[in-house]
Design a protein around this motif. Sequence first.
Motif, PDB file in Angstrom:
ATOM      1  N   VAL A  12       0.832  -0.722   0.321  1.00  0.00           N
ATOM      2  CA  VAL A  12       0.147   0.203  -0.183  1.00  0.00           C
ATOM      3  C   VAL A  12       1.117   1.022  -0.067  1.00  0.00           C
ATOM      4  O   VAL A  12       0.662   2.645  -0.749  1.00  0.00           O
ATOM      5  CB  VAL A  12      -0.619  -0.031   1.118  1.00  0.00           C
ATOM      6  N   GLY A  15       2.073   1.826  -3.556  1.00  0.00           N
ATOM      7  CA  GLY A  15       1.020   2.325  -4.451  1.00  0.00           C
ATOM      8  C   GLY A  15       0.948   3.683  -3.989  1.00  0.00           C
ATOM      9  O   GLY A  15       0.304   4.410  -5.153  1.00  0.00           O
ATOM     10  N   SER A  16       1.235   4.066  -2.865  1.00  0.00           N
ATOM     11  CA  SER A  16       0.947   5.405  -2.903  1.00  0.00           C
ATOM     12  C   SER A  16       1.609   6.059  -3.420  1.00  0.00           C
ATOM     13  O   SER A  16       1.940   7.614  -3.914  1.00  0.00           O
ATOM     14  CB  SER A  16       0.516   5.553  -1.063  1.00  0.00           C
ATOM     15  N   HIS A  19       1.464   6.070  -6.622  1.00  0.00           N
ATOM     16  CA  HIS A  19      -0.085   7.217  -7.058  1.00  0.00           C
ATOM     17  C   HIS A  19       0.844   8.786  -6.528  1.00  0.00           C
ATOM     18  O   HIS A  19       0.015   9.640  -8.098  1.00  0.00           O
ATOM     19  CB  HIS A  19      -1.156   7.300  -6.372  1.00  0.00           C
ATOM     20  N   GLN A  27      -4.216   4.180  -6.458  1.00  0.00           N
ATOM     21  CA  GLN A  27      -3.636   3.677  -5.478  1.00  0.00           C
ATOM     22  C   GLN A  27      -4.075   1.809  -5.608  1.00  0.00           C
ATOM     23  O   GLN A  27      -2.693   1.349  -5.781  1.00  0.00           O
ATOM     24  CB  GLN A  27      -3.237   4.845  -4.099  1.00  0.00           C
ATOM     25  N   CYS A  31      -1.348  -1.502  -6.159  1.00  0.00           N
ATOM     26  CA  CYS A  31      -1.653  -2.477  -5.181  1.00  0.00           C
ATOM     27  C   CYS A  31      -2.197  -4.239  -5.913  1.00  0.00           C
ATOM     28  O   CYS A  31      -0.802  -4.931  -5.234  1.00  0.00           O
ATOM     29  CB  CYS A  31      -2.186  -2.214  -4.042  1.00  0.00           C
ATOM     30  N   THR A 274      -8.479   3.431   2.157  1.00  0.00           N
ATOM     31  CA  THR A 274      -8.146   2.730   1.111  1.00  0.00           C
ATOM     32  C   THR A 274      -7.099   1.801   1.997  1.00  0.00           C
ATOM     33  O   THR A 274      -6.456   1.215   0.560  1.00  0.00           O
ATOM     34  CB  THR A 274      -7.730   4.270   1.020  1.00  0.00           C
ATOM     35  N   GLY A 278      -6.297  -1.286   0.082  1.00  0.00           N
ATOM     36  CA  GLY A 278      -5.128  -1.939  -0.763  1.00  0.00           C
ATOM     37  C   GLY A 278      -4.588  -3.186  -0.435  1.00  0.00           C
ATOM     38  O   GLY A 278      -4.044  -3.776  -1.174  1.00  0.00           O
TER      39      GLY A 278
END
Length: 321
Positions: A12, A15-16, A19, A27, A31, A274, A278
């Motif tokens: 996660v 992914g953040s 993004h 995001q 994941c 989120t 994720g």
Amino acid sequence: MIRGLALALLAVGIGSGVHLLVPAVPQLTVCVVLGVLAGQIPAATRVLDGPLRPGIAAAARRCLRIGVVLLGLQLVLGDVVRLGWPTVVAVVLVTAVAFAGTYAIARLARLPGNEPILLAAGFSICGASAIGAMAAVTRSDPEEQSRPVALVTLCGTLAIVVIPLLATAMRLSTDAFGRWTGASVHDVGQVVATAQQWGSAALAVAVVVKLLRVLLLAPLVAGTGLVLRLRGAAEGVRAPIVPLFVLGFVVAVAVRSLLPVPQPVLDVAQLLQTVLLGMALFALGSGIRLRRLLGTGLATAAAGLGAWALIAVAALAVVAA
């Protein structure tokens, strides 16, 4: 269990970061992709299926369910009503057509077990979150959810690029583009990534239309659960009609719509949602084995692309009408 959950949480975080660097990439999509990539590495697979398995399983099941409950706090019934009843009826109609049509396409493609129902829920409602909710009534394990999650993620990601290009070619208005995006793209994050390319006005319309589709999650799951319960009664099998976490989703919608929830609470809830979704999507993605998926041939890809085309055309027809 802790190590598996920590790995999902790390995904996660990555992914953040992606993004933030590339806002057009959702995001949650990152994941899923990270999970899929991990699932193709033999050394990683041995660890995922071994010592990390309890944590990965908890992320795929518990984190997903809590995330679905928190998703309800994004919905305000007043916003949906302000769309107007013609729009509400149109979105419900598109969702019904998408669910029935995707189920039929998946059955024609001979997807095994409960995958046709899971795929139909994911394409018609809200992607992987809907697949997880539907899996609770079909009693599907993470492995059975993995192929529908892969297809809905792939097609939703394609929509981020294809929908704006088609809308430009057809010279749609900003309002029509927002409605088409909200009615046809699968995941909430993918809707945001698609609609924001046309500005804040398109994004505002798209998000409200999309959240109307999300609102249909509870009745769709309840209706499917009832059908499975009636069918199972004849076979001596008892299926849940409405899972508890789906009831939690309904309660969350009611709380947001009827009570003055402070904005800081909503912000924290959205962040937690989120993170949990994720983690769940990484866990589900890690269960995908591309060799096995590709081994099913063109039928699987055709089912996903056919369902994607169906909902896009149905939503566009309603918007044009």
